[in-house]
Scaffold this motif. Structure first.
Motif, PDB file in Angstrom:
ATOM      1  N   ILE A   5     -48.852-154.437  18.928  1.00  0.00           N
ATOM      2  CA  ILE A   5     -47.687-154.549  18.050  1.00  0.00           C
ATOM      3  C   ILE A   5     -48.090-155.385  16.843  1.00  0.00           C
ATOM      4  O   ILE A   5     -48.386-156.573  16.961  1.00  0.00           O
ATOM      5  N   GLY A   6     -48.146-154.715  15.692  1.00  0.00           N
ATOM      6  CA  GLY A   6     -48.481-155.394  14.451  1.00  0.00           C
ATOM      7  C   GLY A   6     -47.223-155.976  13.814  1.00  0.00           C
ATOM      8  O   GLY A   6     -46.258-155.255  13.562  1.00  0.00           O
ATOM      9  N   ASN A   7     -47.235-157.273  13.580  1.00  0.00           N
ATOM     10  CA  ASN A   7     -46.042-157.985  13.124  1.00  0.00           C
ATOM     11  C   ASN A   7     -46.062-158.243  11.623  1.00  0.00           C
ATOM     12  O   ASN A   7     -47.065-158.721  11.069  1.00  0.00           O
ATOM     13  N   PHE A   8     -44.924-157.958  10.996  1.00  0.00           N
ATOM     14  CA  PHE A   8     -44.728-158.202   9.566  1.00  0.00           C
ATOM     15  C   PHE A   8     -43.511-159.119   9.408  1.00  0.00           C
ATOM     16  O   PHE A   8     -42.368-158.660   9.404  1.00  0.00           O
ATOM     17  N   PRO A   9     -43.728-160.433   9.301  1.00  0.00           N
ATOM     18  CA  PRO A   9     -42.601-161.367   9.209  1.00  0.00           C
ATOM     19  C   PRO A   9     -41.792-161.132   7.929  1.00  0.00           C
ATOM     20  O   PRO A   9     -42.360-161.023   6.835  1.00  0.00           O
ATOM     21  N   VAL A  10     -40.487-161.053   8.077  1.00  0.00           N
ATOM     22  CA  VAL A  10     -39.600-160.839   6.931  1.00  0.00           C
ATOM     23  C   VAL A  10     -38.964-162.176   6.564  1.00  0.00           C
ATOM     24  O   VAL A  10     -38.204-162.746   7.340  1.00  0.00           O
ATOM     25  N   THR A  18     -37.157-149.180  -4.394  1.00  0.00           N
ATOM     26  CA  THR A  18     -37.957-148.541  -3.341  1.00  0.00           C
ATOM     27  C   THR A  18     -37.821-149.330  -2.047  1.00  0.00           C
ATOM     28  O   THR A  18     -37.517-150.531  -2.066  1.00  0.00           O
ATOM     29  N   THR A  19     -38.050-148.644  -0.937  1.00  0.00           N
ATOM     30  CA  THR A  19     -38.118-149.335   0.347  1.00  0.00           C
ATOM     31  C   THR A  19     -39.569-149.731   0.568  1.00  0.00           C
ATOM     32  O   THR A  19     -40.446-148.873   0.698  1.00  0.00           O
ATOM     33  N   ALA A  20     -39.804-151.045   0.563  1.00  0.00           N
ATOM     34  CA  ALA A  20     -41.179-151.542   0.591  1.00  0.00           C
ATOM     35  C   ALA A  20     -41.217-152.941   1.187  1.00  0.00           C
ATOM     36  O   ALA A  20     -40.198-153.647   1.252  1.00  0.00           O
ATOM     37  N   TYR A  21     -42.423-153.325   1.601  1.00  0.00           N
ATOM     38  CA  TYR A  21     -42.652-154.674   2.145  1.00  0.00           C
ATOM     39  C   TYR A  21     -43.835-155.281   1.418  1.00  0.00           C
ATOM     40  O   TYR A  21     -44.896-154.655   1.308  1.00  0.00           O
ATOM     41  N   SER A  22     -43.673-156.518   0.923  1.00  0.00           N
ATOM     42  CA  SER A  22     -44.774-157.197   0.242  1.00  0.00           C
ATOM     43  C   SER A  22     -44.569-158.702   0.334  1.00  0.00           C
ATOM     44  O   SER A  22     -43.501-159.222  -0.016  1.00  0.00           O
ATOM     45  N   ASN A  23     -45.584-159.389   0.851  1.00  0.00           N
ATOM     46  CA  ASN A  23     -45.576-160.852   0.920  1.00  0.00           C
ATOM     47  C   ASN A  23     -44.311-161.402   1.579  1.00  0.00           C
ATOM     48  O   ASN A  23     -43.726-162.395   1.133  1.00  0.00           O
ATOM     49  N   GLY A  24     -43.890-160.746   2.648  1.00  0.00           N
ATOM     50  CA  GLY A  24     -42.742-161.228   3.397  1.00  0.00           C
ATOM     51  C   GLY A  24     -41.401-160.796   2.854  1.00  0.00           C
ATOM     52  O   GLY A  24     -40.358-161.134   3.436  1.00  0.00           O
ATOM     53  N   ILE A  25     -41.385-160.053   1.746  1.00  0.00           N
ATOM     54  CA  ILE A  25     -40.132-159.588   1.155  1.00  0.00           C
ATOM     55  C   ILE A  25     -39.924-158.118   1.504  1.00  0.00           C
ATOM     56  O   ILE A  25     -40.773-157.273   1.200  1.00  0.00           O
ATOM     57  N   LEU A  26     -38.810-157.830   2.149  1.00  0.00           N
ATOM     58  CA  LEU A  26     -38.444-156.460   2.492  1.00  0.00           C
ATOM     59  C   LEU A  26     -37.415-155.973   1.474  1.00  0.00           C
ATOM     60  O   LEU A  26     -36.338-156.557   1.332  1.00  0.00           O
ATOM     61  N   THR A  27     -37.772-154.920   0.773  1.00  0.00           N
ATOM     62  CA  THR A  27     -36.879-154.303  -0.206  1.00  0.00           C
ATOM     63  C   THR A  27     -36.410-152.962   0.346  1.00  0.00           C
ATOM     64  O   THR A  27     -37.213-152.200   0.892  1.00  0.00           O
ATOM     65  N   LEU A  96     -41.113-155.040  11.944  1.00  0.00           N
ATOM     66  CA  LEU A  96     -40.609-156.034  10.992  1.00  0.00           C
ATOM     67  C   LEU A  96     -39.930-157.136  11.796  1.00  0.00           C
ATOM     68  O   LEU A  96     -38.975-156.889  12.546  1.00  0.00           O
ATOM     69  N   LYS A  97     -40.422-158.365  11.677  1.00  0.00           N
ATOM     70  CA  LYS A  97     -39.986-159.453  12.539  1.00  0.00           C
ATOM     71  C   LYS A  97     -38.992-160.376  11.816  1.00  0.00           C
ATOM     72  O   LYS A  97     -39.065-160.587  10.614  1.00  0.00           O
ATOM     73  N   GLY A  98     -38.069-160.919  12.621  1.00  0.00           N
ATOM     74  CA  GLY A  98     -37.056-161.816  12.088  1.00  0.00           C
ATOM     75  C   GLY A  98     -35.898-161.098  11.441  1.00  0.00           C
ATOM     76  O   GLY A  98     -35.061-161.722  10.766  1.00  0.00           O
ATOM     77  N   VAL A  99     -35.834-159.785  11.642  1.00  0.00           N
ATOM     78  CA  VAL A  99     -34.807-158.964  11.005  1.00  0.00           C
ATOM     79  C   VAL A  99     -34.387-157.869  11.986  1.00  0.00           C
ATOM     80  O   VAL A  99     -35.155-157.500  12.876  1.00  0.00           O
ATOM     81  N   ASP A 100     -33.158-157.388  11.837  1.00  0.00           N
ATOM     82  CA  ASP A 100     -32.734-156.261  12.649  1.00  0.00           C
ATOM     83  C   ASP A 100     -31.779-155.375  11.855  1.00  0.00           C
ATOM     84  O   ASP A 100     -31.297-155.749  10.789  1.00  0.00           O
ATOM     85  N   VAL A 101     -31.568-154.171  12.382  1.00  0.00           N
ATOM     86  CA  VAL A 101     -30.472-153.312  11.922  1.00  0.00           C
ATOM     87  C   VAL A 101     -29.315-153.584  12.867  1.00  0.00           C
ATOM     88  O   VAL A 101     -29.449-153.413  14.089  1.00  0.00           O
ATOM     89  N   LEU A 102     -28.207-154.037  12.325  1.00  0.00           N
ATOM     90  CA  LEU A 102     -27.036-154.386  13.114  1.00  0.00           C
ATOM     91  C   LEU A 102     -25.958-153.339  12.852  1.00  0.00           C
ATOM     92  O   LEU A 102     -25.530-153.148  11.711  1.00  0.00           O
ATOM     93  N   VAL A 103     -25.541-152.639  13.899  1.00  0.00           N
ATOM     94  CA  VAL A 103     -24.540-151.585  13.760  1.00  0.00           C
ATOM     95  C   VAL A 103     -23.152-152.208  13.916  1.00  0.00           C
ATOM     96  O   VAL A 103     -22.846-152.813  14.950  1.00  0.00           O
ATOM     97  N   VAL A 104     -22.323-152.042  12.876  1.00  0.00           N
ATOM     98  CA  VAL A 104     -21.014-152.697  12.824  1.00  0.00           C
ATOM     99  C   VAL A 104     -19.944-151.652  12.520  1.00  0.00           C
ATOM    100  O   VAL A 104     -20.126-150.809  11.634  1.00  0.00           O
ATOM    101  N   GLY A 105     -18.835-151.698  13.216  1.00  0.00           N
ATOM    102  CA  GLY A 105     -17.728-150.814  12.911  1.00  0.00           C
ATOM    103  C   GLY A 105     -17.004-151.261  11.648  1.00  0.00           C
ATOM    104  O   GLY A 105     -16.721-152.451  11.483  1.00  0.00           O
ATOM    105  N   LYS A 106     -16.739-150.331  10.753  1.00  0.00           N
ATOM    106  CA  LYS A 106     -15.996-150.682   9.544  1.00  0.00           C
ATOM    107  C   LYS A 106     -14.571-151.107   9.902  1.00  0.00           C
ATOM    108  O   LYS A 106     -13.993-151.996   9.271  1.00  0.00           O
ATOM    109  N   HIS A 107     -14.013-150.461  10.931  1.00  0.00           N
ATOM    110  CA  HIS A 107     -12.668-150.790  11.372  1.00  0.00           C
ATOM    111  C   HIS A 107     -12.591-150.977  12.884  1.00  0.00           C
ATOM    112  O   HIS A 107     -12.196-152.028  13.356  1.00  0.00           O
TER     113      HIS A 107
END
Length: 435
Positions: A5-10, A18-27, A96-107
């Motif tokens: 597991i290759g880790n990319f700290p965010v 663009t969707t990109a990762y550089s120097n710890g910054i996730l865009t 991508l470490k230290g970050v997640d996709v969080l699924v949230v209900g709008k209502h």
């Protein structure tokens, strides 16, 4: 079997071209990301919102959390669910470490949904306040379950898994900052020194009480209510073979993020070859009928005994009726001569005086508690709410009730509603105090 597991700290998350990762910054290109979400025709509206530790933010109703990952070699993400059914647990995965996709209900929330505070007194109650969240806030046309207390949330949860994989593709061809290696050879091919150590298995009792498909945890896409206990390599769990169910009261559940990063598995790996011989994972379930509970307990004990285990850890996802499965499993293991430790939360009532588990047995004499689901938590208003605060009181969340949200935005609720607040997999922040 060897998994890298290759880790990319965010360190920062932002929206950009663009969707990109550089120097710890996730865009993240929000427009492209939302196209991935909207591939499901049942999703009627969606947005992405970033929430970080320390922000004056309350998030509710939270349905699922996924670590963004992409397979570089060997298998697919979430096999049998959002991708082809193939083996996982080997090859290279980038995360991508230290970050997640969080699924949230709008209502609309439900029995199994929860709350996260990113700051203030509520933040201490869940590990998830320490992550940077890419919140997928969305609604669907699934009217058949909108007013149901128990929801499958299929469109939203599957969209979260697709989104997590899409975001992680930006690091697929990059070199990770750190590399974790998880490798366990077949039991019969381990060195005499390792095989001389005490053999230990980890038993995972998944959210699987609903007899109807669509609510339970999935094992390679298979509804865990329909399975018998199964021996698995721990790498499979860490590499996306298990997808969280939607049913369990929220403080008691394992999100998919919990499975991807299971701390108990990682600690057993650390001890392997030093103090123990980590034999692997027995994937079990929580059943409805007493005969099913007994059968699963017998299968767990038989597998553990056949593997040569002398020790076991049993982790229960849930409480109440599943306590019977939990205790039966521990008793069956103990009767097979296997010393067993159980990890679970408890339901001792708001005053802490009730019986902690529905079922008890004197042979279950080594239990670790991760908290009381009925503990009352009172929280002040929060300036920003992602989702809809009223869902806590209106939609049958297991720790909320009519009137628990006050006019000023302050709340009182049971720990039940804290998203993965008791994290029985090992993320719990709680400690025992002796009085």
């Amino acid at each position: 079997m060897r998994l890298e597991i290759g880790n990319f700290p965010v360190r920062e998350v932002r929206f950009g071209e663009t969707t990109a990762y550089s120097n710890g910054i996730l865009t993240i290109n929000k427009e492209e990301a939302l196209k991935v979400v909207m591939e499901d025709e049942h999703i009627t509206e969606a947005d992405l919102v970033i929430a970080c530790p320390g922000d004056p933010v309350r998030i509710v109703p939270v349905k699922e959390a996924i670590e963004p990952r992409v397979k570089v070699s060997g298998g697919t993400m979430f096999p049998g669910v959002t991708n082809e059914l193939v083996p996982v647990g080997w090859g290279r995965t980038h995360a991508l470490k230290g970050v997640d996709v969080l699924v949230v209900g709008k209502h609309w929330g439900g029995f199994q949904d929860g709350l996260i505070d990113m700051s203030g007194p509520g933040a201490k109650h869940t590990f998830y306040s320490s992550l940077k969240h890419i919140c997928l806030v969305a609604d669907t046309d699934e009217e058949f379950e909108r007013y149901e207390q128990q929801k499958k949330n299929h469109a939203l949860r599957w969209a979260g898994h697709r989104l997590a994989e899409y975001i992680a593709t930006c690091v697929k061809d990059l070199e990770p900052e750190t590399l974790e290696v998880y490798e366990l050879p077949p039991i019969t091919q381990r060195s005499p020194e390792v095989n001389a150590l005490p053999g230990v298995v980890y038993v995972m009792q998944l959210d699987s009480q609903m007899e109807e498909d669509g609510y339970n945890a999935l094992v390679y896409g298979w509804d865990s209510n329909h399975m018998l206990p199964t021996f698995m390599h721990p790498n499979e769990v860490l590499d996306g073979a298990i997808v969280s169910g939607s049913f369990m009261p929220c403080s008691s559940k394992f999100s998919t993020y919990c499975h991807q990063n299971n701390p108990t598995i990682k600690r057993l790996y650390q001890e392997h070859g030093k103090t123990i011989n980590f034999l692997g994972v027995i994937m079990s379930n929580l059943n409805v009928n007493l005969e099913e509970k007994t059968r699963s307990a017998l299968f767990v004990a038989q597998i553990a005994k056949s593997l040569g285990a002398v020790g076991a850890i049993v982790a229960e996802e849930g409480y109440g009726n599943p306590d019977v499965d939990f205790i039966k499993c521990i008793v069956a293991l103990e009767e097979a001569g296997i010393k067993t430790v159980g990890i679970t939360n408890e339901c001792t009532g708001r005053d802490g005086r009730s019986q902690p588990l529905v079922a008890l047995d004197e042979r279950a004499d080594a239990l670790v508690t991760t908290g009381n689901v009925s503990e009352l938590i009172e929280l002040p208003p929060m300036p920003i709410v992602i989702g809809e605060l009223e869902a806590l009181a209106r939609d049958g969340l297991s720790g909320g009730w009519e009137g628990c949200v006050r006019p000023d935005g302050s709340i009182i609720m049971e720990n039940n509603a804290m998203f993965c607040g008791d994290t029985i997999c090992g993320f719990s922040r709680k400690r025992m105090a002796e009085f």
